[in-house]
Structures are given as structure tokens and as C-alpha cells.
Design a protein around this motif. Structure first.
Motif, PDB file in Angstrom:
ATOM      1  N   LEU A 270       0.795  -1.224   0.000  1.00  0.00           N
ATOM      2  CA  LEU A 270       0.000   0.000   0.000  1.00  0.00           C
ATOM      3  C   LEU A 270       0.833   1.284   0.000  1.00  0.00           C
ATOM      4  O   LEU A 270       0.544   2.209  -0.773  1.00  0.00           O
ATOM      5  CB  LEU A 270      -0.969   0.006   1.178  1.00  0.00           C
ATOM      6  CG  LEU A 270      -2.215  -0.879   1.032  1.00  0.00           C
ATOM      7  CD1 LEU A 270      -3.039  -0.854   2.308  1.00  0.00           C
ATOM      8  CD2 LEU A 270      -3.066  -0.427  -0.141  1.00  0.00           C
ATOM      9  N   PRO A 271       1.875   1.418   0.848  1.00  0.00           N
ATOM     10  CA  PRO A 271       2.648   2.673   0.822  1.00  0.00           C
ATOM     11  C   PRO A 271       3.250   2.980  -0.550  1.00  0.00           C
ATOM     12  O   PRO A 271       3.220   4.132  -1.004  1.00  0.00           O
ATOM     13  CB  PRO A 271       3.735   2.438   1.871  1.00  0.00           C
ATOM     14  CG  PRO A 271       3.122   1.460   2.819  1.00  0.00           C
ATOM     15  CD  PRO A 271       2.312   0.545   1.955  1.00  0.00           C
ATOM     16  N   GLU A 272       3.772   1.957  -1.221  1.00  0.00           N
ATOM     17  CA  GLU A 272       4.350   2.172  -2.549  1.00  0.00           C
ATOM     18  C   GLU A 272       3.273   2.582  -3.551  1.00  0.00           C
ATOM     19  O   GLU A 272       3.472   3.481  -4.378  1.00  0.00           O
ATOM     20  CB  GLU A 272       5.040   0.890  -3.025  1.00  0.00           C
ATOM     21  CG  GLU A 272       5.698   1.022  -4.395  1.00  0.00           C
ATOM     22  CD  GLU A 272       6.332  -0.287  -4.868  1.00  0.00           C
ATOM     23  OE1 GLU A 272       6.801  -0.309  -6.019  1.00  0.00           O
ATOM     24  OE2 GLU A 272       6.345  -1.258  -4.089  1.00  0.00           O
ATOM     25  N   LEU A 273       2.115   1.949  -3.474  1.00  0.00           N
ATOM     26  CA  LEU A 273       1.017   2.298  -4.377  1.00  0.00           C
ATOM     27  C   LEU A 273       0.516   3.711  -4.092  1.00  0.00           C
ATOM     28  O   LEU A 273       0.169   4.456  -5.021  1.00  0.00           O
ATOM     29  CB  LEU A 273      -0.122   1.289  -4.222  1.00  0.00           C
ATOM     30  CG  LEU A 273       0.177  -0.116  -4.759  1.00  0.00           C
ATOM     31  CD1 LEU A 273      -0.837  -1.121  -4.233  1.00  0.00           C
ATOM     32  CD2 LEU A 273       0.186  -0.122  -6.284  1.00  0.00           C
ATOM     33  N   PRO A 288      -0.677   5.162   4.263  1.00  0.00           N
ATOM     34  CA  PRO A 288      -1.709   4.173   4.619  1.00  0.00           C
ATOM     35  C   PRO A 288      -1.184   3.141   5.605  1.00  0.00           C
ATOM     36  O   PRO A 288      -0.008   2.777   5.571  1.00  0.00           O
ATOM     37  CB  PRO A 288      -2.050   3.522   3.268  1.00  0.00           C
ATOM     38  CG  PRO A 288      -0.835   3.729   2.425  1.00  0.00           C
ATOM     39  CD  PRO A 288      -0.231   5.032   2.866  1.00  0.00           C
ATOM     40  N   GLY A 289      -2.061   2.686   6.497  1.00  0.00           N
ATOM     41  CA  GLY A 289      -1.670   1.673   7.470  1.00  0.00           C
ATOM     42  C   GLY A 289      -1.378   0.346   6.792  1.00  0.00           C
ATOM     43  O   GLY A 289      -2.018  -0.020   5.808  1.00  0.00           O
ATOM     44  N   THR A 290      -0.408  -0.371   7.303  1.00  0.00           N
ATOM     45  CA  THR A 290      -0.050  -1.674   6.730  1.00  0.00           C
ATOM     46  C   THR A 290      -0.382  -2.819   7.684  1.00  0.00           C
ATOM     47  O   THR A 290       0.045  -3.949   7.476  1.00  0.00           O
ATOM     48  CB  THR A 290       1.454  -1.714   6.381  1.00  0.00           C
ATOM     49  OG1 THR A 290       2.212  -1.379   7.549  1.00  0.00           O
ATOM     50  CG2 THR A 290       1.774  -0.753   5.269  1.00  0.00           C
ATOM     51  N   SER A 291      -1.147  -2.503   8.747  1.00  0.00           N
ATOM     52  CA  SER A 291      -1.638  -3.571   9.605  1.00  0.00           C
ATOM     53  C   SER A 291      -2.932  -4.158   9.042  1.00  0.00           C
ATOM     54  O   SER A 291      -3.517  -5.058   9.624  1.00  0.00           O
ATOM     55  CB  SER A 291      -1.903  -3.038  11.028  1.00  0.00           C
ATOM     56  OG  SER A 291      -0.703  -2.589  11.613  1.00  0.00           O
ATOM     57  N   LEU A 380      -6.328   3.919   0.520  1.00  0.00           N
ATOM     58  CA  LEU A 380      -5.459   4.836  -0.221  1.00  0.00           C
ATOM     59  C   LEU A 380      -6.065   6.237  -0.281  1.00  0.00           C
ATOM     60  O   LEU A 380      -7.221   6.451   0.080  1.00  0.00           O
ATOM     61  CB  LEU A 380      -5.237   4.319  -1.640  1.00  0.00           C
ATOM     62  CG  LEU A 380      -4.406   3.041  -1.808  1.00  0.00           C
ATOM     63  CD1 LEU A 380      -4.328   2.660  -3.278  1.00  0.00           C
ATOM     64  CD2 LEU A 380      -3.011   3.206  -1.228  1.00  0.00           C
ATOM     65  N   GLY A 381      -5.280   7.174  -0.756  1.00  0.00           N
ATOM     66  CA  GLY A 381      -5.783   8.533  -0.928  1.00  0.00           C
ATOM     67  C   GLY A 381      -5.600   9.358   0.320  1.00  0.00           C
ATOM     68  O   GLY A 381      -4.556   9.320   0.975  1.00  0.00           O
ATOM     69  N   TYR A 414      -6.836   1.145 -10.435  1.00  0.00           N
ATOM     70  CA  TYR A 414      -5.457   1.634 -10.494  1.00  0.00           C
ATOM     71  C   TYR A 414      -4.501   0.633  -9.849  1.00  0.00           C
ATOM     72  O   TYR A 414      -3.410   0.354 -10.366  1.00  0.00           O
ATOM     73  CB  TYR A 414      -5.367   2.999  -9.803  1.00  0.00           C
ATOM     74  CG  TYR A 414      -3.996   3.338  -9.272  1.00  0.00           C
ATOM     75  CD1 TYR A 414      -2.990   3.808 -10.121  1.00  0.00           C
ATOM     76  CD2 TYR A 414      -3.700   3.163  -7.921  1.00  0.00           C
ATOM     77  CE1 TYR A 414      -1.720   4.101  -9.624  1.00  0.00           C
ATOM     78  CE2 TYR A 414      -2.442   3.458  -7.421  1.00  0.00           C
ATOM     79  CZ  TYR A 414      -1.451   3.920  -8.271  1.00  0.00           C
ATOM     80  OH  TYR A 414      -0.207   4.200  -7.783  1.00  0.00           O
ATOM     81  N   MET A 415      -4.918   0.056  -8.721  1.00  0.00           N
ATOM     82  CA  MET A 415      -4.067  -0.924  -8.039  1.00  0.00           C
ATOM     83  C   MET A 415      -3.856  -2.160  -8.906  1.00  0.00           C
ATOM     84  O   MET A 415      -2.748  -2.680  -9.016  1.00  0.00           O
ATOM     85  CB  MET A 415      -4.697  -1.321  -6.706  1.00  0.00           C
ATOM     86  CG  MET A 415      -4.677  -0.237  -5.652  1.00  0.00           C
ATOM     87  SD  MET A 415      -5.349  -0.800  -4.061  1.00  0.00           S
ATOM     88  CE  MET A 415      -4.040  -1.920  -3.557  1.00  0.00           C
TER      89      MET A 415
END
Length: 549
Positions: A270-273, A288-291, A380-381, A414-415
Motif C-alpha cells: 500500500l505505501p508504494e502504491l 496508509p496503514g499496513t496492519s 489509499l488517498g 489503479y491498483m
């Protein structure tokens, strides 16, 4: 002044049955629009909600009935929020098909046709559903001294003197919530030590205190559970007045551990996207959280808000922005319900409306991925405006939900595109784009008056304006794959800017201009109805269907 809620509640109980639409008192026998109802009932395909019970442990088979019983209480509570006069209406209406349609729609308004009344004598559905007095205006509440004008967990009522009063759910619905909490506590004890017991214990406490954050955090920590339940007041769609108050619902879930394992890797990306979003830096500065977790489930029971209107096939929760920024969200894919919609609705729609040269690209795996990444894309966003207007939800109010669904639609696509290019997702981009197009044609049949329908119409009309697809002379839709990606990036940028700016007036303008159904599409959707293709599903569900009764 300290309010004695118990005294107020006893005075208000008698008002519950008249808290919705005063016109409903004029309903007479033999008053249903029987021809309309007879035409609309077939838009729903019946689906049996089952799972392989043999994969459950002995304890899980004991816990599952208790979870379903608690979910059934949420169903009753949603009726009290959406249409508390259910029993008197059903006793008055004589046509059996109309009674069935009332139960499907949780009231006398057709949720998949812009809430059109289908019982004579019933006026338009109140924008605030049953959360507010029928004669209350937005301006009256906003100018009042009510402490939580836009509270998540309270009902607005009038005192005998006409003054507006906020009553917490834990007081207003006390008896029902105590019963549900006791069922969750019993289930917690049977489940044995571990994450599920902790969550059920905290959730039981939340139901009777209106403090949901501890249970949301406990739910986020669950990773090894075979059973799950989403339960309580959660989504705001039913409150069309302020998009503020949460409606009761429940989903009872059995984890598909094999599919869940396949999904685990995507959240870490998610952070990279987020960094790669096609928008100016200010609109993607949040991390964005990755948990967050991705998991697949068989859903065995829908209740309340989740069972009304278009049935969801994926869930992204919690909605609390503080928890989202701290720990992310959990995305639950309801695989058996998803498969049913694909087979019974998506495939027949594609055969009728997707160009024959592209029908080979309608794939279940693409449908599953598009839906899954729609839910992931909620993370995201941007959650807080860049203009000092607070959270996006607060700034956009009743315009928030539909635009957020549009964001998830387009960022999910987009993802998919980004992950395919990185080699992290398998398949042909044509499968995903064509299936996305067919998905719009499926979802827009829910009506442009509903949040997801508005979101789909925004995508449809925007893509149409960019030449991302064409309507052929045969009345089918053909995707232009190159322009589709370009339109996707353009719409991503537009939605994120609207959210980041928190400009409610601008969002209202976009809705009026873009979130509507034009003549050609309306005609094509009518063809689907004439062919008898369902719009959505209703469920045969419960303990007997599961073989537990």
C-alpha cells in the motif's frame, strides 16, 4: 443539566411507531401497487448461504448458532431505525407479494429504484430515515443545542415540549442490545481463549456502552480465527440527511483459509502504491496503514443494513479514521456471495451488453480482484482535507459516501493495473478492464439514488466522456483499452482533489452532472430486465440451511 435518559426513554417508547413518515397513517387495505411489485420481485435471485460445516471445530459449531442469533437482533434493530411501523404495515397490506417486497426492502420503498414507494398512501422516504423526527429539518437540528447533532450512536427525538433530544443507542435500544451482548458473551466463553474471545467480549461491552473503539481494535488484531462476526451500528448510508448516524447490521462469517493465504501479500504494498498515485503530492502525503488484513470468507448470515438494497460482497472496516490511520482496516471478501453474483448476474449481463469480441475477457478471478482491490483502495488517498476542514467525511457530509465509493472503484482499478505491471498479479489487463466495465453495468442497476449506484454512474459517464468505451450499433459496449487506462488516471486525480479540498459544493455539482443515468443506458438496462436477468440476490439463510437445526 443532567438528562435522565431512562425517564426520557419511557416517554419516547410510545412515539417510536410514529417517528418515521406521518403519511404512513393513511395506508389502507388493498393499497399495494400490485403490478409494480409483481414486475419488481423477479429482479432478485435466491441464493442459499452455505459453507462446509465439517471444516469447523466442535467448539465453532457451538458458537456459530449464537452468532446468528445475535445477528437476528441486529435485523430487528435496523427495522426500528429504517421503518419502525413494519408490523402495522404488514397487517394492513393484503397482497402477499407486496408483503414479501416490504420485507426485502425493509419498508415500503424500493431501494433499488431510487426508493420509489410501492404502497399507496406512502409518501417519499424521509431523507433521515427513522433516525430523526419526520418533521425535523436539517436547519432545526443544526441550530439546536443538542450536544451530538451528528453523533454516530444516537437517535434524535422530540420531548413533549417539542424540544429536540439526543438519546444514545445503548439507552434507546437497551433491551435488545443487552440480549445481543449476552449472546456474544456466551459465544466468547465457548470459543476458548484467544483472539475471538477477546473481540466478542469487547464487542458485547460496546453494544451496551456505545464505546466501539476497543472492540474495533480487538477485531483488527484477529488473524487466526475460523469464525468471525461483524456486528453493531456501522455504516452511515441509511442516514441520507447528514450521513452521520450508523445503522445496525451484521455479517456472520466462516474463513476460507486457503484463499486468505493467497491474499496476504498485497497490504504491504500500500505505501508504494500510495506514492505512485497520479495526483499532486499534497493529495497523497498520508501514509496508509499496513496492519490491514485481506481475508476471504463464506458469509452464512446477512442482517440489517447489510441485507437491505444491493447486497455487499466485500467489507472494508472499521470506518473510524483514527483507527484507519493507526492500524489500517480489515478487508473481508465474501467469496460465496461474490461467486453467486458473478454466475447469476454478471455472466448473463455480459452476454447481453458486452461486445462479443470481448466477452472472453469476463473472468471470475478478475471480478474477485476488482472487488477486492476496491475494498483495499479505501485505505489509499486522503482521509484529512488539505484545506483545514477536518476529515473528508466531516467536510463532505451527505456527499461523502458516494464519492468515497467512486474513489474505491477507480483506485481499485489503479491498483490492479499497477500490480500487473509489477508482476505481482497474474492475468491479462483486458480481463480486468472488461470485467470492470461489466461490473459497472451490473452495479448501476442498483439505481443512481444509492451511494454505490452514484459512484458507478460517475465512472460510467466519465469514462464515456473520455472515449474509454463505445456503444456499438448493436447496443453493446466495447472497451478501448488504451483510453481506459488514461481515463482511470484522470478520474483518480479528480476524485482525490475533490476529497482533499473538502469542497462540498464542488462534489454536489459533480453528482448532479455526472452521477445520473442517461437515455441510452437506461434503455440498455431495460433490455436486461426484459431478458429476466436479476439485479441482485436475496438469501435463504440460517441454521436450517447450514444443517445446524
Amino acid at each position: 443539566m443532567k438528562i435522565n435518559y431512562l425517564v426520557v426513554l419511557s416517554a419516547l417508547i410510545g412515539l417510536t411507531s410514529c417517528s418515521n413518515n406521518s403519511e404512513n397513517k393513511s395506508v389502507l387495505a388493498n393499497d399495494s401497487l400490485q403490478n409494480y411489485v409483481a414486475e419488481r420481485l423477479p429482479i432478485y435471485a435466491k441464493v442459499r448461504l452455505t459453507t462446509d460445516i465439517q471444516k469447523l471445530t466442535e467448539n465453532e459449531r457451538k458458537v456459530l448458532p449464537l452468532l446468528i442469533q445475535a445477528a437476528e437482533i441486529m435485523d430487528e434493530l435496523f427495522w426500528k431505525q429504517s421503518y419502525p411501523q413494519r408490523d402495522s404495515l404488514l397487517a394492513t397490506v393484503q397482497d402477499e407479494k407486496t408483503k414479501e417486497f416490504i420485507l426485502i426492502n425493509y419498508g415500503p420503498w424500493d431501494r433499488l429504484n431510487d426508493n420509489k414507494p410501492f404502497v399507496k398512501g406512502i409518501g417519499p422516504k424521509p431523507a433521515g430515515s427513522g433516525f430523526y423526527p419526520a418533521d425535523m429539518t436539517k436547519e432545526e437540528l443544526e441550530s439546536s443545542n443538542v450536544a451530538d447533532k451528528k453523533g454516530l450512536y444516537s437517535m434524535i427525538r422530540r420531548t413533549d415540549s417539542g424540544k429536540l433530544l439526543s438519546v444514545p443507542y445503548s439507552i434507546y435500544f437497551r433491551d435488545d442490545l443487552v440480549r445481543a451482548a449476552n449472546l456474544l458473551r456466551e459465544a466468547a466463553q465457548l470459543s476458548g481463549p484467544g483472539q475471538l474471545r477477546r473481540y466478542l467480549t469487547f464487542r458485547a461491552e460496546a453494544l451496551v456502552t456505545d464505546n466501539y473503539m476497543p472492540s474495533d481494535l480487538a477485531w483488527m488484531d484477529m488473524t487466526n480465527n475460523g469464525l468471525d462476526i461483524i456486528i453493531g451500528p456501522i455504516e452511515n448510508y441509511e442516514d441520507g440527511l447528514f450521513n452521520a448516524r450508523a445503522a445496525f447490521e451484521s455479517y456472520v462469517l466462516v474463513k476460507d483459509k486457503e484463499w486468505t493465504k493467497r491474499l496476504e501479500k498485497y497490504v504491504s504494498m500500500l505505501p508504494e502504491l500510495q506514492r505512485g498515485l497520479p495526483v499532486e503530492e499534497a493529495y497523497k502525503k498520508e501514509k496508509p496503514g499496513t496492519s490491514s488484513q485481506l481475508a476471504a470468507f463464506d458469509v452464512v448470515y446477512y442482517a440489517g443494513d447489510g441485507n437491505s438494497g444491493g447486497k455487499t460482497i466485500a467489507v472494508n472496516l472499521p470506518n473510524d479514521e483514527k483507527i484507519q490511520q493507526l492500524k489500517g482496516t480489515r478487508r473481508s471478501q465474501l467469496k460465496n456471495a461474490m461467486r453467486a453474483k458473478f454466475d447469476k448476474i454478471m455472466v448473463p449481463i455480459s452476454a447481453e451488453l458486452i461486445d462479443k469480441s470481448q466477452q472472453e475477457h469476463i473472468k471470475f478471478d478478475a471480478f474477485f480482484a476488482n472487488v477486492m482491490f476496491h475494498e483495499v483502495a479505501h485505505g489509499l488517498g486522503i482521509k484529512s482535507t488539505i484545506t483545514g476542514k477536518g476529515y473528508v467525511r466531516e467536510a463532505l457530509q451527505e456527499q461523502y459516501s458516494w464519492l468515497e465509493e467512486g474513489k474505491a472503484d477507480i483506485l481499485g482499478l489503479y491498483m490492479v493495473s499497477s500490480l500487473l505491471k509489477k508482476g505481482e498479479l497474474e492475468g491479462d489487463i483486458k480481463d480486468y478492464y472488461t470485467t470492470f466495465m461489466a461490473g459497472i453495468l451490473r452495479s448501476v442497476r442498483f439505481g443512481a439514488g444509492e451511494a454505490h449506484g452514484k459512484a458507478n454512474m460517475l465512472c460510467f459517464n466519465f469514462f464515456n466522456s473520455k472515449g474509454a468505451f463505445e456503444r456499438t450499433d448493436e447496443g453493446t459496449y466495447k472497451v478501448n483499452y488504451e483510453k481506459f487506462e488514461s481515463a482511470m488516471n484522470d478520474l483518480t486525480r479528480e476524485i482525490l482533489v475533490l476529497q482533499g479540498n473538502g469542497d462540498k459544493a464542488a462534489v454536489e455539482k459533480v453528482q448532479k452532472e455526472m452521477a445520473l443515468i442517461h437515455t441510452d443506458l437506461s434503455s440498455d438496462l431495460s433490455r436486461l430486465s426484459k431478458k429476466g436477468i436479476p439485479v441482485d440476490v436475496i438469501f435463504e439463510q440460517g441454521l436450517s440451511v447450514l444443517g445446524l437445526k
